[in-house]
Design a protein around this motif. Sequence first.
Motif, PDB file in Angstrom:
ATOM      1  N   GLN A   1      15.939  63.137  13.410  1.00 16.79           N
ATOM      2  CA  GLN A   1      15.383  61.810  13.711  1.00 16.79           C
ATOM      3  C   GLN A   1      14.542  61.301  12.548  1.00 16.79           C
ATOM      4  OE1 GLN A   1      15.677  59.681  16.028  1.00 16.79           O
ATOM      5  NE2 GLN A   1      16.875  60.791  17.569  1.00 16.79           N
ATOM      6  N   GLU A   2      13.611  62.155  12.125  1.00 22.11           N
ATOM      7  CA  GLU A   2      12.662  61.771  11.077  1.00 22.11           C
ATOM      8  C   GLU A   2      13.366  61.343   9.798  1.00 22.11           C
ATOM      9  OE1 GLU A   2       8.599  63.779  10.091  1.00 22.11           O
ATOM     10  OE2 GLU A   2       9.848  65.207  11.186  1.00 22.11           O
ATOM     11  N   ALA A   3      14.419  62.104   9.424  1.00 25.89           N
ATOM     12  CA  ALA A   3      15.110  61.825   8.170  1.00 25.89           C
ATOM     13  C   ALA A   3      16.185  60.760   8.348  1.00 25.89           C
ATOM     14  CB  ALA A   3      15.710  63.116   7.616  1.00 25.89           C
ATOM     15  N   GLY A   4      16.329  60.258   9.584  1.00 28.28           N
ATOM     16  CA  GLY A   4      17.302  59.196   9.828  1.00 28.28           C
ATOM     17  C   GLY A   4      18.747  59.649   9.708  1.00 28.28           C
ATOM     18  N   VAL A   5      19.023  60.886  10.113  1.00 31.10           N
ATOM     19  CA  VAL A   5      20.405  61.361  10.026  1.00 31.10           C
ATOM     20  C   VAL A   5      20.961  61.701  11.408  1.00 31.10           C
ATOM     21  CG1 VAL A   5      20.040  62.259   7.704  1.00 31.10           C
ATOM     22  CG2 VAL A   5      19.778  63.792   9.656  1.00 31.10           C
ATOM     23  N   ALA A   6      20.145  61.462  12.462  1.00 31.51           N
ATOM     24  CA  ALA A   6      20.567  61.856  13.813  1.00 31.51           C
ATOM     25  C   ALA A   6      21.823  61.109  14.256  1.00 31.51           C
ATOM     26  CB  ALA A   6      19.430  61.608  14.802  1.00 31.51           C
ATOM     27  N   SER A   7      21.976  59.858  13.761  1.00 36.06           N
ATOM     28  CA  SER A   7      23.107  59.054  14.239  1.00 36.06           C
ATOM     29  C   SER A   7      24.451  59.617  13.766  1.00 36.06           C
ATOM     30  CB  SER A   7      22.952  57.607  13.765  1.00 36.06           C
ATOM     31  OG  SER A   7      22.864  57.584  12.356  1.00 36.06           O
ATOM     32  N   PHE A   8      24.432  60.435  12.691  1.00 31.19           N
ATOM     33  CA  PHE A   8      25.707  61.031  12.271  1.00 31.19           C
ATOM     34  C   PHE A   8      25.625  62.562  12.276  1.00 31.19           C
ATOM     35  CE2 PHE A   8      23.398  59.267   8.627  1.00 31.19           C
ATOM     36  CZ  PHE A   8      23.248  60.360   7.782  1.00 31.19           C
ATOM     37  N   ALA A   9      24.930  63.092  13.267  1.00 32.79           N
ATOM     38  CA  ALA A   9      24.705  64.535  13.360  1.00 32.79           C
ATOM     39  C   ALA A   9      25.994  65.346  13.420  1.00 32.79           C
ATOM     40  CB  ALA A   9      23.849  64.848  14.584  1.00 32.79           C
ATOM     41  N   ARG A  10      27.059  64.750  13.952  1.00 30.88           N
ATOM     42  CA  ARG A  10      28.304  65.503  14.141  1.00 30.88           C
ATOM     43  C   ARG A  10      29.276  65.358  12.970  1.00 30.88           C
ATOM     44  NH1 ARG A  10      27.853  69.194  17.840  1.00 30.88           N
ATOM     45  NH2 ARG A  10      26.277  68.534  19.323  1.00 30.88           N
ATOM     46  N   ARG A  11      28.890  64.512  12.002  1.00 32.24           N
ATOM     47  CA  ARG A  11      29.824  64.327  10.881  1.00 32.24           C
ATOM     48  C   ARG A  11      29.796  65.503   9.935  1.00 32.24           C
ATOM     49  NH1 ARG A  11      29.226  58.766   8.015  1.00 32.24           N
ATOM     50  NH2 ARG A  11      30.529  59.823   6.478  1.00 32.24           N
ATOM     51  N   ARG A  12      30.899  65.704   9.218  1.00 33.41           N
ATOM     52  CA  ARG A  12      30.948  66.798   8.246  1.00 33.41           C
ATOM     53  C   ARG A  12      30.107  66.443   7.040  1.00 33.41           C
ATOM     54  NH1 ARG A  12      36.235  69.055   6.958  1.00 33.41           N
ATOM     55  NH2 ARG A  12      35.120  69.718   5.093  1.00 33.41           N
ATOM     56  N   PHE A  13      29.303  67.398   6.597  1.00 37.40           N
ATOM     57  CA  PHE A  13      28.394  67.177   5.469  1.00 37.40           C
ATOM     58  C   PHE A  13      29.152  66.693   4.242  1.00 37.40           C
ATOM     59  CE2 PHE A  13      26.163  68.681   1.679  1.00 37.40           C
ATOM     60  CZ  PHE A  13      24.902  68.136   1.877  1.00 37.40           C
ATOM     61  N   ALA A  14      30.310  67.312   3.979  1.00 35.96           N
ATOM     62  CA  ALA A  14      31.050  67.016   2.750  1.00 35.96           C
ATOM     63  C   ALA A  14      31.556  65.572   2.700  1.00 35.96           C
ATOM     64  CB  ALA A  14      32.215  67.994   2.600  1.00 35.96           C
ATOM     65  N   THR A  15      31.636  64.893   3.845  1.00 35.22           N
ATOM     66  CA  THR A  15      32.177  63.531   3.861  1.00 35.22           C
ATOM     67  C   THR A  15      31.088  62.468   3.662  1.00 35.22           C
ATOM     68  OG1 THR A  15      31.889  63.251   6.238  1.00 35.22           O
ATOM     69  CG2 THR A  15      33.957  64.263   5.518  1.00 35.22           C
ATOM     70  N   LEU A  16      29.834  62.896   3.524  1.00 33.08           N
ATOM     71  CA  LEU A  16      28.740  61.928   3.437  1.00 33.08           C
ATOM     72  C   LEU A  16      28.544  61.429   2.008  1.00 33.08           C
ATOM     73  CD1 LEU A  16      26.079  63.859   5.549  1.00 33.08           C
ATOM     74  CD2 LEU A  16      27.682  62.130   6.350  1.00 33.08           C
ATOM     75  N   SER A  17      27.853  60.275   1.885  1.00 30.86           N
ATOM     76  CA  SER A  17      27.506  59.774   0.554  1.00 30.86           C
ATOM     77  C   SER A  17      26.376  60.624  -0.013  1.00 30.86           C
ATOM     78  CB  SER A  17      27.051  58.325   0.661  1.00 30.86           C
ATOM     79  OG  SER A  17      25.756  58.274   1.245  1.00 30.86           O
ATOM     80  N   GLY A  18      26.150  60.492  -1.314  1.00 27.81           N
ATOM     81  CA  GLY A  18      25.103  61.273  -1.967  1.00 27.81           C
ATOM     82  C   GLY A  18      23.733  61.061  -1.319  1.00 27.81           C
ATOM     83  N   GLY A  19      23.427  59.818  -0.988  1.00 34.40           N
ATOM     84  CA  GLY A  19      22.140  59.510  -0.390  1.00 34.40           C
ATOM     85  C   GLY A  19      21.998  60.139   0.987  1.00 34.40           C
ATOM     86  N   GLU A  20      23.106  60.071   1.760  1.00 32.99           N
ATOM     87  CA  GLU A  20      23.080  60.674   3.096  1.00 32.99           C
ATOM     88  C   GLU A  20      22.927  62.192   2.998  1.00 32.99           C
ATOM     89  OE1 GLU A  20      25.948  57.520   5.510  1.00 32.99           O
ATOM     90  OE2 GLU A  20      26.850  59.064   4.274  1.00 32.99           O
ATOM     91  N   GLN A  21      23.663  62.792   2.049  1.00 36.98           N
ATOM     92  CA  GLN A  21      23.563  64.246   1.873  1.00 36.98           C
ATOM     93  C   GLN A  21      22.140  64.654   1.536  1.00 36.98           C
ATOM     94  OE1 GLN A  21      26.474  65.625  -0.970  1.00 36.98           O
ATOM     95  NE2 GLN A  21      28.100  65.566   0.542  1.00 36.98           N
ATOM     96  N   GLN A  22      21.494  63.873   0.674  1.00 32.07           N
ATOM     97  CA  GLN A  22      20.141  64.224   0.265  1.00 32.07           C
ATOM     98  C   GLN A  22      19.177  64.089   1.436  1.00 32.07           C
ATOM     99  OE1 GLN A  22      19.481  66.217  -1.785  1.00 32.07           O
ATOM    100  NE2 GLN A  22      19.203  65.347  -3.791  1.00 32.07           N
ATOM    101  N   ARG A  23      19.412  63.085   2.296  1.00 30.34           N
ATOM    102  CA  ARG A  23      18.558  62.944   3.491  1.00 30.34           C
ATOM    103  C   ARG A  23      18.791  64.095   4.454  1.00 30.34           C
ATOM    104  NH1 ARG A  23      20.167  57.221   4.453  1.00 30.34           N
ATOM    105  NH2 ARG A  23      20.055  57.597   6.689  1.00 30.34           N
ATOM    106  N   VAL A  24      20.031  64.573   4.513  1.00 31.54           N
ATOM    107  CA  VAL A  24      20.316  65.736   5.364  1.00 31.54           C
ATOM    108  C   VAL A  24      19.590  66.960   4.821  1.00 31.54           C
ATOM    109  CG1 VAL A  24      22.112  67.295   6.192  1.00 31.54           C
ATOM    110  CG2 VAL A  24      22.533  64.835   6.129  1.00 31.54           C
ATOM    111  N   GLN A  25      19.605  67.126   3.488  1.00 32.21           N
ATOM    112  CA  GLN A  25      18.891  68.257   2.894  1.00 32.21           C
ATOM    113  C   GLN A  25      17.391  68.150   3.190  1.00 32.21           C
ATOM    114  OE1 GLN A  25      19.941  70.965   1.724  1.00 32.21           O
ATOM    115  NE2 GLN A  25      22.100  70.516   1.442  1.00 32.21           N
TER     116      GLN A  25
END
Lengths: 263, 333
Positions: free
Chosen positions: A124-148
Motif C-alpha cells: 500500500q505504502e509504496a503504491g504497488v498493491a493495485s498490481f500485486a498479482r502481476r509478474r515482476f519481470a513485466t513491470l516498468s523500471g519505475g514500478e520495479q523500483q517501487r516494488v523493491q
Amino acid sequence: MSLLITGLSVQKSGRPILTDVSMAAPSGRITGLLGPNGAGKSTLLAAMLGLLPAEGRITFDGHDLPNMSRRARARMLAYVEQSASTEERLTVQDVVALGRIPFEAAWQAAPSPEDADIIARAMQEAGVASFARRRFATLSGGEQQRVQLARALAQQPRLLLLDEPTSHLDIQAQLQLLTLLRRKADAGVTVLIALHDLNLAARFCDHLVVLSQGRLAASGTPPDILNPTLLRDVYGVAARLLSDETGGPPTIVYDSAIPGSAT
Amino acid sequence: MTRFSFLALLALTLLSAVVAVTLGPADITPNEVWSVILHHLGLFPESPVSRLRDAIVWELRLPRVLTALGVGAGLALSGTVMQAITRNPLADPYLLGLSSGAALGAVTFLLLGLALLMPLGAFLGSLGALALALVIATLLGGATPSRAILTGICISALASAATSFLIFWSATGDSYREILSWLMGSLSGSLWADAALAAAVLLLCAPLILANGRALDAFAFGDTAAASLGIDVPRLRWTLLGATALLTGIMVAIGGAIGFVGLVVPHAVRLAVGSGHRKLLPHAMLAGAIFMLWTDTAARTLFDPRELPVGVITALIGAPVFLLVLLRYRRIT
C-alpha cells in the motif's frame, strides 16, 4: 539515534577505495550520498552491509553494523539496489514477501498472518498493491523500483540504504520514489541515498555527504555545500546556481566539463 | 492447496512404484507385489507366490524401482538447487560437467580395484568438476548462463576423454561393455545396496536442502540482495553446492551419467507450483522420482528382452526441453 561512521577505510586488492571517511546521517532525515562515479559511494554502502572487510567504525543506534549478526542487521537495515532483475516467475507480492525472510523460521511454510499484514501494508505504502498479482519481470523500471522499495519496507527497517535508485527512472517515477522516502523519514526512518542528480538531491535531501576519490569532500545542508567551487573540485564541471523564485532550492546549471580536471 | 498437491504427488509416487514393479516380461499382479512385500516385512508367514516370482519382485524389480526413485529425486533436487544458487535456468549437474567428473572418478576407482569405494570416487570427481567450473567462472569474471554451459561442455569433454582413455587402457570384453552401458546412464542390475545408498545420501542431503528453501528464494535478485536479507551467502553457497556435488556423485556412481533430469523436472514443476522454493523443492524431488521411475521402466520394457540405457530416453526428452528453456530465457543467455 543516528548512523555514525568514523575513520572508515576500505581497500580492494591493495588499492584504497575509501580512506578515513567519517560522516553521520541523522535519524528521521534523508541524507544524500554524492560524488562522481568511482568516488566510493557503493563501497560505503557495501561496507555497511558487512559485504567487505573495512577498517573503522560504523554504528547505528549504538549497534556495530558490520559485526552484528546478519539476521539482526537485516531486521534493522534494508537495502535497495540501483536496479534488480530476476528470471524467476515472481509476482509483485512474492518479491515484497522476500522482505520478511529475516523474520521467518527456516521451516515456516508460509507467511504468518502478521507477516501477511506487514507485506500488504508495505505494498500500500509504496503504491504497488493495485498490481500485486502481476509478474515482476513485466513491470516498468519505475514500478520495479517501487516494488523493491516495498520489499525493503516489509523489512520494517529503521535504516534504509539506497544505491542510486533513481538512475533508470523517468522524472515522474523519481519524484514518486523520493516523496515516499520523505514520508518514511518523517516517520522516523534514517534514509541514506546515493544520488547522481544534484538537483534532485538539493530538493529532497536534508543533509548531504560528498565523496571524492574515496575521501570525504564535504558534508552539510544542500545550501551550505552545493556551490560552483565544490562542483568544479569534485565533479570537474563549470556550473552556476540559479535561484528559484518560488523559494525552493536553487537550480544547478552545468555549463561545461573542465578539461583535464580529474574526477 | 500446496499440501494437497504434495500429498497427491506422494500418492502418485507410491502408486507408480507398485505398478512399475508389475511391469516386465513376467506378468505379476499388484496383489502379488503387495503380498511379497508384506511377506518380506514379516507380516505374511508364507509367501503366497512361487519362489521365482518372489525373487523377481524382491530381488530384481523392487530394488530397481526404489533405486530409480532415489536417483531421480536426487538429480532433480541437485538441478533445482544449482539453478537457484547460480541464477542460471540452464544449470543441471549433467550440463555443467559434474556428471562427467563423477563418471571419471567412479571409473578411476573401479579400475584401480577399489570397486567398493566407487561412490567416493564419483563424489570426488563431481566435486573436482564443480571446483574447476567455479575457478573458470572466476577467471571469466562472472558466469553468465551460456558461459557456464560452455565451461560445462569443456569439462565434460575433458572428463569423458580421460574416462574413455582409462577404459581403453584397462578394460576388456564384458567389463568394457558393462562400463559403456553404465556410462550412458543405466539402472540395470540395481541391487538393494544401490537403493540403500541412494536413500542414505538423500536422507543426508534432502533435509539440509529443504530447510534452506526460503534462503534460496532470497537469491532471486542476486548475492547482494540475498546478503541484505540476512543470508550468509558464501556459507550457504558452499554448503548447498557441496550437497549437490555429493548427490550427483552418488547418483552417478549408482546409475551412470543420466542427463537432463535436473533440468527437465524443475522447469516442469515450476510451471505448476511457481518459483517459491519451499514448494518447488519437495515437489521437484517427488516429480524427479516419478520421472526417473517411468523412464527407467520404459528403458527396461520397451525393447524387451533388450534393454535401452535410460540415459538415452532422458536425453531424448531432455534435449528438446533444453532448447525450450533456451528460447524462453534467450534474453539472458
